[in-house]
Write a protein that holds these residues in place. Structure first.
Motif, PDB file in Angstrom:
ATOM      1  N   ARG A 219     -30.667 -36.516  32.538  1.00  0.00           N
ATOM      2  CA  ARG A 219     -29.503 -36.114  33.341  1.00  0.00           C
ATOM      3  C   ARG A 219     -29.387 -34.598  33.462  1.00  0.00           C
ATOM      4  O   ARG A 219     -29.158 -34.056  34.544  1.00  0.00           O
ATOM      5  CB  ARG A 219     -28.234 -36.700  32.706  1.00  0.00           C
ATOM      6  CG  ARG A 219     -26.967 -36.424  33.502  1.00  0.00           C
ATOM      7  CD  ARG A 219     -25.765 -37.019  32.786  1.00  0.00           C
ATOM      8  NE  ARG A 219     -24.527 -36.694  33.472  1.00  0.00           N
ATOM      9  CZ  ARG A 219     -23.329 -36.961  32.977  1.00  0.00           C
ATOM     10  NH1 ARG A 219     -23.217 -37.573  31.791  1.00  0.00           N
ATOM     11  NH2 ARG A 219     -22.238 -36.621  33.650  1.00  0.00           N
ATOM     12  N   LEU A 220     -29.559 -33.899  32.336  1.00  0.00           N
ATOM     13  CA  LEU A 220     -29.424 -32.440  32.371  1.00  0.00           C
ATOM     14  C   LEU A 220     -30.582 -31.777  33.103  1.00  0.00           C
ATOM     15  O   LEU A 220     -30.382 -30.813  33.847  1.00  0.00           O
ATOM     16  CB  LEU A 220     -29.319 -31.903  30.940  1.00  0.00           C
ATOM     17  CG  LEU A 220     -27.968 -32.135  30.261  1.00  0.00           C
ATOM     18  CD1 LEU A 220     -28.036 -31.820  28.789  1.00  0.00           C
ATOM     19  CD2 LEU A 220     -26.877 -31.313  30.939  1.00  0.00           C
ATOM     20  N   LEU A 221     -31.805 -32.271  32.910  1.00  0.00           N
ATOM     21  CA  LEU A 221     -32.944 -31.690  33.628  1.00  0.00           C
ATOM     22  C   LEU A 221     -32.819 -31.922  35.122  1.00  0.00           C
ATOM     23  O   LEU A 221     -33.178 -31.057  35.935  1.00  0.00           O
ATOM     24  CB  LEU A 221     -34.252 -32.280  33.103  1.00  0.00           C
ATOM     25  CG  LEU A 221     -34.645 -31.896  31.680  1.00  0.00           C
ATOM     26  CD1 LEU A 221     -36.000 -32.501  31.330  1.00  0.00           C
ATOM     27  CD2 LEU A 221     -34.673 -30.388  31.507  1.00  0.00           C
ATOM     28  N   ASP A 222     -32.297 -33.084  35.503  1.00  0.00           N
ATOM     29  CA  ASP A 222     -32.084 -33.350  36.924  1.00  0.00           C
ATOM     30  C   ASP A 222     -31.029 -32.397  37.493  1.00  0.00           C
ATOM     31  O   ASP A 222     -31.174 -31.881  38.607  1.00  0.00           O
ATOM     32  CB  ASP A 222     -31.644 -34.804  37.110  1.00  0.00           C
ATOM     33  CG  ASP A 222     -31.423 -35.152  38.588  1.00  0.00           C
ATOM     34  OD1 ASP A 222     -32.421 -35.124  39.347  1.00  0.00           O
ATOM     35  OD2 ASP A 222     -30.280 -35.428  38.976  1.00  0.00           O
ATOM     36  N   ALA A 223     -29.984 -32.142  36.711  1.00  0.00           N
ATOM     37  CA  ALA A 223     -28.950 -31.206  37.151  1.00  0.00           C
ATOM     38  C   ALA A 223     -29.516 -29.794  37.291  1.00  0.00           C
ATOM     39  O   ALA A 223     -29.178 -29.057  38.226  1.00  0.00           O
ATOM     40  CB  ALA A 223     -27.780 -31.211  36.166  1.00  0.00           C
ATOM     41  N   LEU A 224     -30.397 -29.420  36.371  1.00  0.00           N
ATOM     42  CA  LEU A 224     -31.008 -28.096  36.430  1.00  0.00           C
ATOM     43  C   LEU A 224     -31.922 -27.970  37.636  1.00  0.00           C
ATOM     44  O   LEU A 224     -31.939 -26.935  38.313  1.00  0.00           O
ATOM     45  CB  LEU A 224     -31.786 -27.834  35.140  1.00  0.00           C
ATOM     46  CG  LEU A 224     -32.419 -26.451  34.976  1.00  0.00           C
ATOM     47  CD1 LEU A 224     -31.369 -25.350  35.079  1.00  0.00           C
ATOM     48  CD2 LEU A 224     -33.147 -26.360  33.650  1.00  0.00           C
ATOM     49  N   ASP A 225     -32.678 -29.021  37.938  1.00  0.00           N
ATOM     50  CA  ASP A 225     -33.562 -28.990  39.107  1.00  0.00           C
ATOM     51  C   ASP A 225     -32.770 -28.959  40.404  1.00  0.00           C
ATOM     52  O   ASP A 225     -33.179 -28.323  41.381  1.00  0.00           O
ATOM     53  CB  ASP A 225     -34.482 -30.216  39.106  1.00  0.00           C
ATOM     54  CG  ASP A 225     -35.531 -30.150  38.012  1.00  0.00           C
ATOM     55  OD1 ASP A 225     -35.830 -29.029  37.547  1.00  0.00           O
ATOM     56  OD2 ASP A 225     -36.036 -31.215  37.611  1.00  0.00           O
ATOM     57  N   THR A 226     -31.633 -29.636  40.423  1.00  0.00           N
ATOM     58  CA  THR A 226     -30.809 -29.691  41.633  1.00  0.00           C
ATOM     59  C   THR A 226     -30.175 -28.342  41.937  1.00  0.00           C
ATOM     60  O   THR A 226     -30.055 -27.943  43.103  1.00  0.00           O
ATOM     61  CB  THR A 226     -29.708 -30.760  41.474  1.00  0.00           C
ATOM     62  OG1 THR A 226     -30.323 -32.026  41.239  1.00  0.00           O
ATOM     63  CG2 THR A 226     -28.839 -30.839  42.719  1.00  0.00           C
ATOM     64  N   ASP A 227     -29.776 -27.618  40.883  1.00  0.00           N
ATOM     65  CA  ASP A 227     -29.097 -26.328  41.074  1.00  0.00           C
ATOM     66  C   ASP A 227     -29.663 -25.300  40.096  1.00  0.00           C
ATOM     67  O   ASP A 227     -29.005 -24.919  39.125  1.00  0.00           O
ATOM     68  CB  ASP A 227     -27.587 -26.510  40.854  1.00  0.00           C
ATOM     69  CG  ASP A 227     -26.781 -25.282  41.247  1.00  0.00           C
ATOM     70  OD1 ASP A 227     -27.381 -24.338  41.825  1.00  0.00           O
ATOM     71  OD2 ASP A 227     -25.566 -25.262  40.993  1.00  0.00           O
ATOM     72  N   PRO A 228     -30.902 -24.816  40.332  1.00  0.00           N
ATOM     73  CA  PRO A 228     -31.533 -23.883  39.387  1.00  0.00           C
ATOM     74  C   PRO A 228     -30.841 -22.528  39.318  1.00  0.00           C
ATOM     75  O   PRO A 228     -31.043 -21.788  38.360  1.00  0.00           O
ATOM     76  CB  PRO A 228     -32.960 -23.755  39.929  1.00  0.00           C
ATOM     77  CG  PRO A 228     -32.844 -24.072  41.380  1.00  0.00           C
ATOM     78  CD  PRO A 228     -31.775 -25.119  41.477  1.00  0.00           C
ATOM     79  N   ASP A 229     -30.040 -22.177  40.334  1.00  0.00           N
ATOM     80  CA  ASP A 229     -29.358 -20.881  40.354  1.00  0.00           C
ATOM     81  C   ASP A 229     -28.087 -20.885  39.506  1.00  0.00           C
ATOM     82  O   ASP A 229     -27.503 -19.830  39.260  1.00  0.00           O
ATOM     83  CB  ASP A 229     -28.984 -20.488  41.786  1.00  0.00           C
ATOM     84  CG  ASP A 229     -30.199 -20.286  42.661  1.00  0.00           C
ATOM     85  OD1 ASP A 229     -31.255 -19.931  42.119  1.00  0.00           O
ATOM     86  OD2 ASP A 229     -30.094 -20.483  43.880  1.00  0.00           O
ATOM     87  N   ARG A 230     -27.653 -22.031  39.090  1.00  0.00           N
ATOM     88  CA  ARG A 230     -26.372 -22.140  38.395  1.00  0.00           C
ATOM     89  C   ARG A 230     -26.417 -21.432  37.045  1.00  0.00           C
ATOM     90  O   ARG A 230     -27.410 -21.518  36.314  1.00  0.00           O
ATOM     91  CB  ARG A 230     -26.020 -23.614  38.192  1.00  0.00           C
ATOM     92  CG  ARG A 230     -24.679 -23.847  37.509  1.00  0.00           C
ATOM     93  CD  ARG A 230     -24.365 -25.326  37.490  1.00  0.00           C
ATOM     94  NE  ARG A 230     -23.106 -25.614  36.835  1.00  0.00           N
ATOM     95  CZ  ARG A 230     -22.563 -26.833  36.754  1.00  0.00           C
ATOM     96  NH1 ARG A 230     -23.195 -27.863  37.291  1.00  0.00           N
ATOM     97  NH2 ARG A 230     -21.415 -27.017  36.129  1.00  0.00           N
ATOM     98  N   LYS A 231     -25.361 -20.726  36.734  1.00  0.00           N
ATOM     99  CA  LYS A 231     -25.234 -20.071  35.441  1.00  0.00           C
ATOM    100  C   LYS A 231     -24.542 -21.037  34.490  1.00  0.00           C
ATOM    101  O   LYS A 231     -23.314 -21.130  34.434  1.00  0.00           O
ATOM    102  CB  LYS A 231     -24.438 -18.767  35.563  1.00  0.00           C
ATOM    103  CG  LYS A 231     -24.416 -17.943  34.277  1.00  0.00           C
ATOM    104  CD  LYS A 231     -23.700 -16.627  34.489  1.00  0.00           C
ATOM    105  CE  LYS A 231     -23.694 -15.794  33.217  1.00  0.00           C
ATOM    106  NZ  LYS A 231     -22.987 -14.495  33.404  1.00  0.00           N
TER     107      LYS A 231
END
Length: 348
Positions: free
Chosen positions: A86-98
């Motif tokens: 879940r977290l890796l998918d979230a990171l891939d979806t929005d890599p710019d997010r801080k």
């Protein structure tokens, strides 16, 4: 919230039933064979008294078990964990997010258990992983000739000081010190064990390291004193990436990319040459390595030379273990050393 192993009797019942709900979450070590398996392994089931259960492949290997060649348990645990996925998918979806821990908590996840989970599988927290991803975006901005302030904003940093500090901590030099053009190129190569920093000129690979190695910044700073660095690729870096992909895919046991030969002492270079002679899928002790270079009393010096290697994987310092068969220090993290040893069982 995160998965906790049930009692051994429950796990043994799951083993007998080949219960897929434990896939990637629980593993069995069989004392009579020295093998560890997934609970869904098709092999004949062991007796209850011969079973020992673990929550990760790393724990299995640390206990001395070898991965099963029928069910291939390596690499399943991280991918199968729903929290990691879940977290890796979230990171891939929005890599710019801080990302911050409050964001993790807002997803209904416990921050302390997420930290432990990511450290166990990746050797770093999710926040650290996200920060590295943002810094990679920044290197791309600078590589394209962008200004430092643009790179800072692209990486999601509000503070110029914090950005420069993070950049220098990872690469050993300030962003303003990176040249727009030089013969020595710096770039990232993605691997199943995380990104690696590759530095090469037109003739040879000079460095290949994981960004979280503690000595990376020092080594890069030393290298920057001898030649200017710029972001970009050479044909050597392209060859390195191709061969690494083949290595992790199980189709390449030996590397042919040319390596720089103008660093290190003559003793260190003799150790590094001996390391490259260790076949993939095999390990040796520091004492055996010292014997190989005809210097049996230089065990500590051999260990030091092993640690000074700055071309990871290709000069396989991960294949050296303690005399008693236990894992010893590895600059890229013991978890990576164990994964590499496990991966290389396919070459035996």
């Amino acid at each position: 919230m995160l998965f906790t192993l049930p009692d051994d009797n429950t796990l043994y019942d799951a083993l007998l039933a080949r219960d897929p709900s434990y896939e990637g979450r629980a593993f069995v070590g069989v004392r009579s064979t020295g093998i560890f398996c997934r609970l869904t392994c098709p092999a004949r089931k062991p007796l209850r008294e011969n079973c020992e259960f673990f929550d990760s492949t790393t724990a299995c290997a640390a206990a001395g078990y070898r991965p099963c060649k029928r069910c291939h348990p390596i690499g399943t645990s991280a991918a199968a964990d729903p929290v990691i996925a879940r977290l890796l998918d979230a990171l891939d979806t929005d890599p710019d997010r801080k990302w911050a821990e409050t964001d993790i908590a807002a997803m209904g996840l416990d921050t302390s258990t997420v930290r432990r989970l990511f450290r166990r599988h990746f050797g770093m927290t999710f926040i650290q992983m996200a920060r590295q991803r943002r810094l990679r975006i920044a290197t791309g901005t600078i590589a394209r000739g962008g200004k430092v302030i643009e790179a800072q904003l692209d990486a999601g940093y509000d503070s110029p000081t914090a950005f420069r500090k993070s950049f220098a901590a990872m690469l050993g030099v300030a962003p303003s010190d990176m040249q727009t053009e030089s013969n020595l190129k710096v770039d990232f190569i993605d691997t199943p064990l995380g990104p690696m920093i590759a530095i090469a000129d037109d003739n040879a690979l000079r460095m290949l390291e994981f960004p979280d190695r503690k000595a990376l910044a020092t080594n890069l700073k030393r290298l920057a004193k001898t030649a200017s660095l710029s972001f970009g690729r050479t044909a050597i870096a392209d060859q390195t990436e191709t061969e690494l992909c083949e290595y992790f895919a199980g189709t390449r046991a030996q590397f042919t990319v040319p390596l720089a030969a103008d660093y290190g002492t003559s003793f260190q270079r003799s150790v590094w040459t001996a390391l490259r002679d260790i076949p993939a899928g095999h390990t040796v002790s520091y004492g055996a390595l010292a014997d190989t270079i005809n210097n049996p009393t230089a065990v500590r010096a051999v260990a030091a030379a092993n640690g000074a290697n700055q071309i990871a994987l290709i000069i396989p310092c991960h294949r050296v273990i303690g005399a008693d068969g236990t894992l010893t220090g590895y600059a890229g993290g013991l978890w990576r050393k164990q994964r590499l040893i496990e991966i290389e069982t396919q070459y035996q």
